[in-house]
Design a protein around this motif. Structure first.
Motif, PDB file in Angstrom:
ATOM      1  N   UNK A  47      -1.117 -11.354  11.855  1.00 54.86           N
ATOM      2  CA  UNK A  47      -0.089 -12.357  11.364  1.00 54.86           C
ATOM      3  C   UNK A  47      -0.775 -12.935   9.900  1.00 54.86           C
ATOM      4  N   UNK A  48      -2.330 -13.264  10.069  1.00 53.25           N
ATOM      5  CA  UNK A  48      -2.934 -13.922   9.129  1.00 53.25           C
ATOM      6  C   UNK A  48      -3.589 -13.058   8.134  1.00 53.25           C
ATOM      7  N   UNK A  49      -3.673 -11.768   8.642  1.00 50.74           N
ATOM      8  CA  UNK A  49      -4.462 -11.044   7.748  1.00 50.74           C
ATOM      9  C   UNK A  49      -3.668  -9.787   7.124  1.00 50.74           C
ATOM     10  N   UNK A  50      -2.313  -9.777   7.332  1.00 52.58           N
ATOM     11  CA  UNK A  50      -1.652  -8.309   6.639  1.00 52.58           C
ATOM     12  C   UNK A  50      -1.607  -8.424   5.056  1.00 52.58           C
ATOM     13  N   UNK A  51      -1.424  -9.663   4.659  1.00 53.06           N
ATOM     14  CA  UNK A  51      -1.150  -9.653   3.149  1.00 53.06           C
ATOM     15  C   UNK A  51      -2.708  -9.401   2.681  1.00 53.06           C
ATOM     16  N   UNK A  52      -3.673 -10.148   3.186  1.00 58.36           N
ATOM     17  CA  UNK A  52      -5.061  -9.844   2.783  1.00 58.36           C
ATOM     18  C   UNK A  52      -5.510  -8.453   2.832  1.00 58.36           C
ATOM     19  N   UNK A  53      -5.012  -7.671   3.871  1.00 58.04           N
ATOM     20  CA  UNK A  53      -5.489  -6.311   3.992  1.00 58.04           C
ATOM     21  C   UNK A  53      -4.727  -5.545   2.840  1.00 58.04           C
ATOM     22  N   UNK A  68      -6.362  -3.095   0.074  1.00 60.52           N
ATOM     23  CA  UNK A  68      -5.866  -1.797   0.062  1.00 60.52           C
ATOM     24  C   UNK A  68      -5.382  -1.328  -1.324  1.00 60.52           C
ATOM     25  N   UNK A  69      -4.926  -2.267  -1.924  1.00 61.99           N
ATOM     26  CA  UNK A  69      -4.365  -1.865  -3.358  1.00 61.99           C
ATOM     27  C   UNK A  69      -5.561  -2.094  -4.346  1.00 61.99           C
ATOM     28  N   UNK A 116      -0.794 -14.005  -9.055  1.00 56.58           N
ATOM     29  CA  UNK A 116      -1.629 -13.852 -10.244  1.00 56.58           C
ATOM     30  C   UNK A 116      -1.402 -12.503 -10.840  1.00 56.58           C
ATOM     31  N   UNK A 117      -0.894 -11.789 -10.168  1.00 51.15           N
ATOM     32  CA  UNK A 117      -0.927  -9.945 -10.316  1.00 51.15           C
ATOM     33  C   UNK A 117       0.456  -9.918 -11.398  1.00 51.15           C
ATOM     34  N   UNK A 118       0.340  -8.666 -12.196  1.00 58.70           N
ATOM     35  CA  UNK A 118       1.303  -8.061 -12.773  1.00 58.70           C
ATOM     36  C   UNK A 118       2.323  -7.470 -11.938  1.00 58.70           C
ATOM     37  N   UNK A 166       1.767  -6.076  -7.981  1.00 57.25           N
ATOM     38  CA  UNK A 166       2.442  -6.600  -6.936  1.00 57.25           C
ATOM     39  C   UNK A 166       3.229  -5.583  -6.092  1.00 57.25           C
ATOM     40  N   UNK A 167       3.891  -4.464  -6.904  1.00 56.40           N
ATOM     41  CA  UNK A 167       4.519  -3.395  -5.956  1.00 56.40           C
ATOM     42  C   UNK A 167       3.390  -2.664  -5.332  1.00 56.40           C
ATOM     43  N   UNK A 168       2.035  -2.303  -5.885  1.00 55.75           N
ATOM     44  CA  UNK A 168       1.146  -1.535  -5.163  1.00 55.75           C
ATOM     45  C   UNK A 168       0.944  -2.533  -3.932  1.00 55.75           C
ATOM     46  N   UNK A 169       0.526  -3.795  -4.213  1.00 58.43           N
ATOM     47  CA  UNK A 169       0.245  -4.556  -3.081  1.00 58.43           C
ATOM     48  C   UNK A 169       1.293  -4.511  -1.895  1.00 58.43           C
ATOM     49  N   UNK A 170       2.767  -4.595  -2.249  1.00 57.56           N
ATOM     50  CA  UNK A 170       3.576  -4.503  -1.289  1.00 57.56           C
ATOM     51  C   UNK A 170       3.943  -3.126  -0.760  1.00 57.56           C
TER      52      UNK A 170
END
Length: 268
Positions: free
Chosen positions: A149-155, A159-160, A228-230, A234-238
């Motif tokens: 739960x703490x790490x999925x956004x960081x991962x 990855x992006x 802070x991303x364009x 953000x779409x790539x991170x998502x």
């Protein structure tokens, strides 16, 4: 240039109280009962809730009949706690400042707050100071490095291919987020009979809600970095996030994200 960590934390959490209450506070709420048990909070206990956030720990202590005071560094968090716990004695103060006299409390607890201060050992020493002799201290922190739960956004950020910004400081607490180091940190602050327990649970949540409250709402460093991303980044991170959380899928379109925490307790 990397910012001072405590200054960064004040800026990071300003205006985030509502988003935190809707998202991460639901995750950390799991530890309220174990934290209050470890601190020995019961009817009549003079209790201090440090880093109260939305006030869920204070609420739990009040339901047990404790005489509760609370503090938080962010005025918005303090206002939210007052809303959730009517009549709560809540102070705006940032660790290591603890605005109470020596020996005021029977019990002091902080739910996932010690990992948000620049000098955790100094802060724990101040929490010990406001305990009466024989009073109990209990603190939770995340097992580091953060996962589930703490790490999925960081991962997903990694990855992006988005680098960690040079001006965003790593938490000083990172080196204490494992049982032996956490136990040593609390003991070296003068707390006695220190025990550390590892606690694991599953946080079942809609993955779109977790993305919104954990990434798009700019809560915590991961959310700050995403913010802070364009739009293309953000779409790539998502896209990366969607792939990562798919492994945790359960019924009804939800995901069960593992959470890994440490609970330290001891006596003045």
């Amino acid at each position: 240039m990397t910012k001072d960590f405590d200054l960064y934390e004040r800026e990071l959490w300003a205006g985030r109280a509502t988003a935190y209450e809707r998202g991460f506070a639901r995750l950390t709420r799991y530890m309220v009962g174990p934290l209050l048990d470890a601190a020995g909070v019961a009817d009549g206990t003079r209790f201090l809730d440090v880093g109260t956030g939305p006030g869920f720990v204070s609420q739990g202590a009040a339901e047990r009949g404790a005489a509760v005071s609370a503090m938080d560094a962010d005025p918005g968090m303090a206002d939210t706690a007052r809303r959730n716990v009517p009549g709560l004695d809540v102070h705006v103060a940032a660790l290591p400042d603890v605005p109470f006299p020596d020996g005021t409390f029977d019990a002091v607890a902080g739910n996932f707050v010690i990992n948000h201060v620049g000098s955790p050992g100094v802060a724990i020493g101040e929490l010990r100071r406001v305990l009466r002799p024989g009073g109990r201290l209990a603190l939770t922190c995340w097992l580091m490095p953060g996962s589930g739960a703490l790490g999925v956004v960081r991962e997903a950020i990694e990855e992006a291919g988005v680098p960690w910004p040079e001006d965003v400081p790593e938490p000083p607490f990172m080196r204490y987020g494992e049982p032996v180091a956490f136990q040593r940190l609390v003991a070296e602050a003068g707390v006695g009979e220190v025990a550390v327990e590892e606690v694991t649970w599953e946080h079942v949540v809609d993955p779109e809600d977790w993305w919104e409250t954990g990434a798009l709402s700019k809560v915590g460093s991961n959310g700050y970095i995403v913010g802070r991303q364009d739009a293309k980044t953000v779409a790539r991170i998502k896209e990366a996030y969607d792939g990562i959380v798919r492994a945790y899928a359960v019924a009804d379109g939800q995901v069960a994200l593992p959470a890994h925490a440490l609970l330290a307790s001891g006596v003045r």
